[in-house]
Motif scaffolding. Structure first.
Motif, PDB file in Angstrom:
ATOM      1  N   ILE A  25       0.865  -1.198   0.000  1.00 45.52           N
ATOM      2  CA  ILE A  25       0.000   0.000   0.000  1.00 45.52           C
ATOM      3  C   ILE A  25       0.891   1.233   0.000  1.00 45.52           C
ATOM      4  N   SER A  26       0.792   2.016  -1.037  1.00 44.92           N
ATOM      5  CA  SER A  26       1.648   3.201  -1.152  1.00 44.92           C
ATOM      6  C   SER A  26       1.020   4.438  -0.561  1.00 44.92           C
ATOM      7  N   LEU A  27      -0.280   4.363  -0.203  1.00 44.56           N
ATOM      8  CA  LEU A  27      -0.954   5.539   0.340  1.00 44.56           C
ATOM      9  C   LEU A  27      -0.534   5.744   1.792  1.00 44.56           C
ATOM     10  N   ASP A  28      -0.611   7.023   2.247  1.00 45.02           N
ATOM     11  CA  ASP A  28      -0.280   7.301   3.639  1.00 45.02           C
ATOM     12  C   ASP A  28      -0.787   8.690   3.994  1.00 45.02           C
ATOM     13  N   PHE A  29      -0.726   9.045   5.275  1.00 45.61           N
ATOM     14  CA  PHE A  29      -1.118  10.379   5.716  1.00 45.61           C
ATOM     15  C   PHE A  29      -0.308  10.728   6.945  1.00 45.61           C
ATOM     16  N   GLU A  30      -0.288  12.012   7.285  1.00 44.25           N
ATOM     17  CA  GLU A  30       0.471  12.479   8.435  1.00 44.25           C
ATOM     18  C   GLU A  30      -0.329  12.258   9.710  1.00 44.25           C
ATOM     19  N   PRO A  31       0.246  11.606  10.715  1.00 39.81           N
ATOM     20  CA  PRO A  31      -0.484  11.450  11.985  1.00 39.81           C
ATOM     21  C   PRO A  31      -0.491  12.763  12.768  1.00 39.81           C
ATOM     22  N   ASN A  32      -1.249  12.761  13.865  1.00 37.37           N
ATOM     23  CA  ASN A  32      -1.290  13.911  14.786  1.00 37.37           C
ATOM     24  C   ASN A  32      -1.779  15.184  14.096  1.00 37.37           C
ATOM     25  N   MET A  33      -2.661  15.059  13.108  1.00 35.73           N
ATOM     26  CA  MET A  33      -3.273  16.212  12.459  1.00 35.73           C
ATOM     27  C   MET A  33      -4.788  16.105  12.605  1.00 35.73           C
ATOM     28  N   GLU A  34      -5.435  17.271  12.575  1.00 36.35           N
ATOM     29  CA  GLU A  34      -6.892  17.297  12.646  1.00 36.35           C
ATOM     30  C   GLU A  34      -7.436  17.166  11.220  1.00 36.35           C
ATOM     31  N   TYR A  35      -8.187  16.085  10.967  1.00 37.51           N
ATOM     32  CA  TYR A  35      -8.785  15.864   9.645  1.00 37.51           C
ATOM     33  C   TYR A  35     -10.292  16.043   9.744  1.00 37.51           C
ATOM     34  N   GLN A  36     -10.863  16.659   8.697  1.00 40.93           N
ATOM     35  CA  GLN A  36     -12.315  16.865   8.661  1.00 40.93           C
ATOM     36  C   GLN A  36     -12.901  15.814   7.708  1.00 40.93           C
ATOM     37  N   PHE A  37     -13.525  14.788   8.303  1.00 35.51           N
ATOM     38  CA  PHE A  37     -14.046  13.681   7.501  1.00 35.51           C
ATOM     39  C   PHE A  37     -15.405  14.050   6.924  1.00 35.51           C
ATOM     40  N   VAL A  38     -15.673  13.507   5.744  1.00 36.54           N
ATOM     41  CA  VAL A  38     -16.968  13.763   5.091  1.00 36.54           C
ATOM     42  C   VAL A  38     -18.093  13.164   5.931  1.00 36.54           C
ATOM     43  N   GLU A  39     -17.882  11.951   6.424  1.00 35.90           N
ATOM     44  CA  GLU A  39     -18.830  11.312   7.348  1.00 35.90           C
ATOM     45  C   GLU A  39     -18.173  11.198   8.717  1.00 35.90           C
ATOM     46  N   GLN A  40     -18.997  11.151   9.745  1.00 41.39           N
ATOM     47  CA  GLN A  40     -18.451  11.100  11.102  1.00 41.39           C
ATOM     48  C   GLN A  40     -17.569   9.854  11.260  1.00 41.39           C
ATOM     49  N   LEU A  41     -16.387  10.050  11.851  1.00 39.90           N
ATOM     50  CA  LEU A  41     -15.413   8.971  12.014  1.00 39.90           C
ATOM     51  C   LEU A  41     -15.938   7.931  13.017  1.00 39.90           C
ATOM     52  N   GLU A  42     -16.006   6.673  12.540  1.00 42.56           N
ATOM     53  CA  GLU A  42     -16.497   5.610  13.400  1.00 42.56           C
ATOM     54  C   GLU A  42     -15.441   5.278  14.452  1.00 42.56           C
ATOM     55  N   GLU A  43     -15.921   4.746  15.582  1.00 50.51           N
ATOM     56  CA  GLU A  43     -15.043   4.422  16.703  1.00 50.51           C
ATOM     57  C   GLU A  43     -14.028   3.353  16.325  1.00 50.51           C
TER      58      GLU A  43
END
Length: 560
Positions: A25-43
């Motif tokens: 998997i080549s995808l990734d993201f930066e941790p410890n950042m505030e992301y605004q999800f389109v749908e509410q983030l599930e637990e």
């Protein structure tokens, strides 16, 4: 004990990470950042430790998911890792990398961090890729030394128009200079920068030509050419010619006085020469006398028994005779040199010629004084008439072209030449003829920068509206509050005019009652782009002429 603990930690790390590891998997993201999800983030997508979205999720034997860094931190905090949810012991061999959950997390839809300006949505794994091209992302200016951050969409304008560390071509020496240093370069270093003459002769010259200009500058102070004859005048070069002409008589008198002193000196030299000739004659007679004595001593020498005494006397007389001969020769040489040096005939001829010229010039001088007085009187009358004619002509032209209905049609001819003058910095802006809102109304005009001004410099035609000082300002209401329409007229008949409308801001100094000849201009620095104005498909310019129109709304304006 410490080394044992270290070995256990190393073993735990190696046991946590490699299991079920995969890097497909080549995808990734930066941790410890505030992301605004389109749908509410599930637990189930939240870390059980930091409660943020899972980054590289790992699942424990008790079924809880943690970020990779969080699960390692649990091991570093305690010798035995404890799950913060159910307090179960986390066994290293039961921890595995949850790639399935990772794919789901990476495919969650999120909004761009620059929302609402940027309306883009993307999967979490492509969030960083999006930021690398998002037009609303803040980026560092690429110019060296510039620390300013701008939106990516504004970067091009910033680099081309606003960055203080961009390079621009000096309009005088054509060298590329960093903008922040351009003014200093012009004022101190540019060899072709126009400067005022140091002698205030009102000429503007390139800095490197100053020394050359001083050799001909009319304001440089010089001594009168007749200083050698005693004239003390020291004046500007432009005034010395007039001084030479006006003081011709005095100069000739100084020359005569100098020549008179020379004649006196020559007369004194003649007298000295006569005295020296007299001395030479006396010395010559003395020599003859010594020669006669010498011959007598020669005769006595043959008769004198005492040979030694006679020889000594003879040697003494020979020495005296040789010394006298030397003196005579030197005096003769001096006399001959002075005779040649002070040959007075050429000098006397020159003095006679000068005296004749002075007499003739005195006659001409009197006639010139009379004629000059008459000429000055005629010139004064002619200048008065010329000034009055020019004043009347300017007034007739102004009256002929003046409008009193709040409308101005401004015809600008020779566009190419005037734009070139603006580009070269010779005539940066041009003014229209004045126009009025009524016979006793506001006095107004338009001002155009054909090569642009401010943010439109070099790319646009800038058009401004100007409130001028009028004859009836004390009776009018201030500040000026009317709506103003500025137009570039289409000459094709299709009425594709370019129009800008604005209402005068009563708080702006541009619309107060003028203290000077006119207020600061107000309007549109980017009124029309050169690419639009000069496009051959458009007909805003025809036969090198363009028309601009300014209309003032008079609907709510009281008439005097």
């Amino acid at each position: 004990m410490a080394s044992s603990t270290s070995e256990e930690q190393g073993s735990a790390s190696s046991n946590f990470l490699p299991q079920n590891s995969s890097n497909y998997i080549s995808l990734d993201f930066e941790p410890n950042m505030e992301y605004q999800f389109v749908e509410q983030l599930e637990e189930r997508y939240k870390c059980a430790s930091c409660h943020s979205v899972l980054h590289n999720p790992h699942q424990t034997g008790c079924g809880h998911r943690f970020c990779e860094n969080c699960v390692l931190s649990l091991r570093e905090l305690n010798a035995v890792s404890i799950c913060p949810v159910d307090k179960e012991i986390i066994k290293p061999q039961e921890v595995f990398k949850d790639n399935c959950c990772k794919r789901e997390v990476l495919n969650l839809q999120v909004f761009c961090k620059n929302a609402p300006h940027c309306a883009a949505r993307m999967i979490l794994g492509r969030f960083q890729d999006h930021l690398l091209q998002c037009l609303f992302q803040s980026v560092q200016c690429s110019n060296e030394c510039c620390q300013e951050r701008v939106l990516r969409k504004d970067l091009k304008d910033h680099l081309g128009l606003h960055c203080q560390f961009r390079e621009e071509t000096c309009p005088y020496c054509k060298k590329d200079i960093v903008v922040i240093s351009l003014q200093n370069h012009k004022e101190k270093f540019c060899p072709d920068y126009p400067v005022s003459c140091p002698n205030n002769c009102l000429q503007i010259i390139p800095r490197t030509k100053v020394d050359e200009h001083i050799t001909v500058c009319p304001e440089v102070e010089q001594e009168c050419p007749y200083k050698h004859y005693g004239c003390p005048v020291k004046d500007k070069r432009v005034n010395l010619k007039e001084h030479e002409n006006s003081a011709l008589r005095e100069h000739m008198l100084l020359v005569l006085e100098k020549n008179s002193r020379l004649e006196e000196q020559i007369s004194d030299l003649h007298k000295n020469l006569e005295l020296k000739e007299s001395k030479i004659q006396q010395l010559s007679e003395t020599v003859k006398k010594f020669e006669k004595e010498f011959r007598q001593f020669v005769q006595l020498f043959g008769k004198n028994v005492n040979l030694l005494a006679s020889t000594q006397v003879l040697a003494s007389h020979i020495d005296k005779s040789a010394w006298l001969e030397t003196q005579v020769r030197e005096l003769l040489e001096v006399a001959n040199q002075q005779q040649n040096k002070f040959d007075l005939r050429p000098l006397m001829n020159t003095i006679d010629t000068i005296k004749q010229k002075i007499t003739l010039l005195e006659t001409y001088d009197q006639r010139l004084v009379t004629l000059e007085g008459q000429t000055n009187r005629h010139d004064a009358h002619i200048n008065v008439h010329k000034a009055q004619l020019n004043k009347n002509e300017e007034r007739f032209k102004m009256l002929e072209g003046t409008c009193y209905n709040g409308k101005l049609i401004w015809k600008v001819t020779d566009y190419k030449m005037k734009k070139r003058e603006a580009t070269e910095g010779r005539t940066v802006s041009i003014f229209s003829q004045p126009f009025y809102t009524s016979r006793c109304g506001y006095r107004l005009c338009a001002r155009a920068y054909l090569n642009g001004d401010g943010s439109g410099k070099g790319t646009h035609l800038s058009l401004y509206f100007v409130v001028m000082k009028g004859e009836f300002d004390s009776l009018l209401q201030w500040p000026f509050k009317q709506r103003v329409t500025m137009m570039l007229l289409d000459q094709s008949g299709k009425k594709n005019h370019i129009t800008e409308i604005f209402k005068a801001d009563p708080n702006s100094s541009s619309f107060k009652r003028p203290d000077g000849e006119m207020n600061i201009a107000s309007g549109c620095p980017r009124f029309v782009a050169h690419s639009t104005l000069e496009n051959t498909k458009n007909t805003y310019i025809k036969e090198d002429t363009l028309f601009m129109k300014v209309v003032v709304d008079l609907s709510d304006l009281e008439d005097l």
